[in-house]
Design a protein around this motif. Structure first.
Motif, PDB file in Angstrom:
ATOM      1  N   LYS A  44       0.748  -1.182  -0.096  1.00 19.47           N
ATOM      2  CA  LYS A  44      -0.117   0.148   0.143  1.00 19.47           C
ATOM      3  C   LYS A  44       0.786   1.335   0.000  1.00 19.47           C
ATOM      4  CE  LYS A  44      -3.783  -1.902   2.813  1.00 19.47           C
ATOM      5  NZ  LYS A  44      -4.794  -1.823   3.836  1.00 19.47           N
ATOM      6  N   ILE A  57      -7.348   6.938   2.450  1.00 19.81           N
ATOM      7  CA  ILE A  57      -8.577   6.599   2.234  1.00 19.81           C
ATOM      8  C   ILE A  57      -9.351   6.712   3.762  1.00 19.81           C
ATOM      9  CG2 ILE A  57     -10.433   4.959   1.328  1.00 19.81           C
ATOM     10  CD1 ILE A  57      -8.161   5.752  -0.836  1.00 19.81           C
ATOM     11  N   GLY A  60     -15.036   3.488   2.145  1.00 18.55           N
ATOM     12  CA  GLY A  60     -15.196   2.828   1.051  1.00 18.55           C
ATOM     13  C   GLY A  60     -16.954   2.382   1.074  1.00 18.55           C
ATOM     14  N   CYS A  63     -17.547  -0.869  -4.524  1.00 19.06           N
ATOM     15  CA  CYS A  63     -16.107  -0.648  -5.054  1.00 19.06           C
ATOM     16  C   CYS A  63     -15.702   0.755  -5.072  1.00 19.06           C
ATOM     17  CB  CYS A  63     -16.139  -1.404  -6.570  1.00 19.06           C
ATOM     18  SG  CYS A  63     -16.957  -0.877  -7.793  1.00 19.06           S
ATOM     19  N   HIS A  64     -16.294   1.630  -4.380  1.00 20.79           N
ATOM     20  CA  HIS A  64     -15.808   3.141  -4.333  1.00 20.79           C
ATOM     21  C   HIS A  64     -15.133   3.304  -3.212  1.00 20.79           C
ATOM     22  CE1 HIS A  64     -18.704   4.210  -7.950  1.00 20.79           C
ATOM     23  NE2 HIS A  64     -19.068   3.100  -7.658  1.00 20.79           N
ATOM     24  N   ASP A  67     -11.316   9.469  -0.647  1.00 21.39           N
ATOM     25  CA  ASP A  67     -10.063   9.911   0.042  1.00 21.39           C
ATOM     26  C   ASP A  67     -10.324  11.002   1.207  1.00 21.39           C
ATOM     27  OD1 ASP A  67     -10.067  12.223  -1.143  1.00 21.39           O
ATOM     28  OD2 ASP A  67      -8.125  11.686  -2.401  1.00 21.39           O
ATOM     29  N   GLU A  75     -12.546   1.379  -7.096  1.00 21.32           N
ATOM     30  CA  GLU A  75     -11.090   1.019  -6.621  1.00 21.32           C
ATOM     31  C   GLU A  75     -10.977  -0.684  -7.154  1.00 21.32           C
ATOM     32  OE1 GLU A  75      -9.142   0.608  -2.310  1.00 21.32           O
ATOM     33  OE2 GLU A  75     -10.789  -0.365  -2.455  1.00 21.32           O
ATOM     34  N   TYR A  76      -9.982  -0.933  -7.436  1.00 23.74           N
ATOM     35  CA  TYR A  76      -9.564  -2.304  -8.211  1.00 23.74           C
ATOM     36  C   TYR A  76      -8.546  -3.158  -6.867  1.00 23.74           C
ATOM     37  CZ  TYR A  76     -12.338  -1.632 -11.991  1.00 23.74           C
ATOM     38  OH  TYR A  76     -13.452  -1.464 -12.709  1.00 23.74           O
ATOM     39  N   MET A  78      -9.005  -3.950  -4.050  1.00 25.42           N
ATOM     40  CA  MET A  78      -9.924  -3.752  -2.617  1.00 25.42           C
ATOM     41  C   MET A  78      -9.080  -4.435  -1.597  1.00 25.42           C
ATOM     42  SD  MET A  78     -13.415  -3.027  -4.175  1.00 25.42           S
ATOM     43  CE  MET A  78     -14.221  -3.671  -3.307  1.00 25.42           C
ATOM     44  N   LEU A 399      -8.498   4.009  -9.033  1.00 24.24           N
ATOM     45  CA  LEU A 399      -7.359   3.575  -8.585  1.00 24.24           C
ATOM     46  C   LEU A 399      -7.190   2.078  -8.865  1.00 24.24           C
ATOM     47  CD1 LEU A 399      -5.414   4.631  -6.493  1.00 24.24           C
ATOM     48  CD2 LEU A 399      -7.101   4.255  -4.925  1.00 24.24           C
TER      49      LEU A 399
END
Ligand code: PLP
Length: 453
Positions: A44, A57, A60, A63-64, A67, A75-76, A78, A399
């Protein structure tokens, strides 16, 4: 730290407007003063992302992520592939919370430990016993100790092409970043290449009756050659070694029963984590009773200290895992991951073709676990081009250190991603023609495993 005002989900814009990272940048400096590396996972870390990446971040959902400055991203990956259903997934949060209200940890075992064991073992064919823990590293390390105790041998053979098995010395000692690890420990770990049964056979010949365990991921990026996994299993059985599949990534992605089920090759022991609890800290060592029982009270061999940790059976993490596994079963989550991954691959491939990037940008891996490879004008793998691609995706609100999808990556998110990819690829094309440095905002990303900063 100041609390940020987060936008409501309803007001999320379809496109990322102007991005402001002022809070992220301020905290980033502080983070490095307080935390070595500025984060608790190297993957990370700042050196893994372009300079325009969001630093921290705040929240969440699905999948969003948002920040600390309020910028929104799709986001991928995750949570390093742990969050398979989606961030703050309602049923999981509620299951964990219900359990939390009953207490997190007791002086004697909690009954939920049995329930979790039954749910997991029912999914993993051929596994008869389980020990839960909080992370993947502890369970792979436990598998190595158990295999050594079971066989009375000292060496371990690991698949040398695969990136990660544990934070412990037996693995880290084999990497470039091995400061602090005695050579005598590293020397007990041998490496063989993936898909090379002869090489493993040679190791067994070079070190007769010394290899306790063979550990690998059944598949990472390349598929196994026909007979490779079956061959490893029969070789281990002929030579008296324990075969361990690390299913940290493949588990609950390749198939509900892991890659071992997908390929119908059942190892003696296997390790699960990540996707098991939708981001809650829970992992498991599972396997044959004959071996696992050495960690128990019902045998007369020498006792094995097998995974005994204060937080190993934290009740709400187990509740989250039970509910996650239930949802996997009820809703064909694995099928969805494969379907959406395949769809995304096709969308990205269309952009590759449209931007004439064949041979420069490639999407590889199984649909449930897609990664991308970036190459420069000479077709050499390039960190600078990886940085450029991620930089351009971030500018467009995505991301993406990988293209690993979750159950929350719906068609709408894939389409928004595809638009970002198309625009990022246009810049990539120009960078191939005019030089990447002209387009990079700052330094390149770097490999985690390197000797010096
Ligand atoms: C294949 C594999 N094994 C083991 C681990 C270690 O898991 P953890 O980070 O939970 O200790 C990882 C983590 O990335 C992994 O990818």
């Amino acid at each position: 730290m100041e609390h940020v005002q987060l936008p409501s989900l309803e007001s999320t814009p379809a496109r990322t407007p102007r991005q402001d990272f002022s809070k992220s940048r301020a905290i980033q400096r502080r983070a490095h003063q307080l935390i070595p590396g500025g984060a608790h996972t190297y993957a990370k870390g700042d050196d893994q992302y372009p300079v325009n990446a969001p630093g921290f971040i705040a929240r969440g959902y699905g999948c969003h992520v948002w920040d600390v400055d309020g910028n929104e991203f799709i986001e991928y990956g995750m949570g390093l592939r742990a969050v398979t259903l989606g961030h703050a997934y309602k049923r999981i949060v509620e299951a964990a919370y219900r359990q939390m209200q009953l207490g997190a940890n007791f002086t004697r075992p909690a009954s939920i430990e049995i329930e979790a064991a039954e749910v997991l073992l029912e999914m993993i064919d051929g596994s008869e016993m389980v020990k839960f823990a909080k992370n993947g590293s502890d369970v792979t390390t436990a598998a190595m100790r158990l295999a050594r105790a079971y066989t009375g041998r000292d060496l371990i053979a690991i698949c040398g092409d695969q990136p990660f098995f544990s934070t412990d010395n037996w693995f880290i000692g084999t990497t470039e970043m091995r400061a602090g690890i005695p050579k005598s420990i590293s020397e007990l770990t041998l490496k063989f290449p993936y898909n090379d049964l002869d090489a493993l056979n040679r190791l067994f010949d070079m070190y007769p009756s010394r290899i306790a365990a063979v550990i690998l991921e059944a598949e990472a990026c390349d598929p196994p050659k026909p007979g490779f996994l079956e061959g490893i299993k029969s070789l281990c059985e002929r030579k008296g070694a324990v075969l361990v599949f690390d299913e940290m990534i493949t588990g609950f992605r390749w198939h509900l029963g892991g890659a071992q089920n997908y390929y119908s090759v059942v190892p003696h022991l296997s390790t699960f984590g990540k996707a098991m609890g939708n981001g809650f800290a829970v992992s498991a060592l599972v396997g044959e009773r004959e071996i696992m029982r050495l960690g128990g009270l019902e045998h007369d061999r020498e006792r094995v200290f097998l995974l005994s940790t204060t937080h190993g059976a934290e009740t709400h993490a187990l509740a989250a895992a039970i509910e996650t596994m239930r949802i996997y079963r009820e809703q064909n989550v694995v099928g969805f991951l494969w379907q959406q991954g395949e769809r995304l691959r096709q969308l990205v491939n269309q952009s590759i073709a449209a931007n004439h990037l064949e041979g420069f940008f490639e999407v590889i891996g199984r649909p449930c676990n897609l990664v991308f490879v970036t190459r420069d004008q000479n077709h050499n793998q390039s960190q600078a081009f990886r940085t450029l691609f991620m930089q351009e995706m971030i500018r467009r609100g995505v991301l993406a250190p990988s293209f690993v999808v979750s159950f929350s990556h719906t068609d709408a998110e894939l389409e928004r991603t595809a638009e970002a990819v198309f625009e990022a690829h246009k810049v990539y094309r120009k960078a191939l023609d005019n030089g990447v440095d002209k387009y990079l905002e700052g330094r390149s990303v770097r490999r985690v495993f390197r000797r010096y900063n």
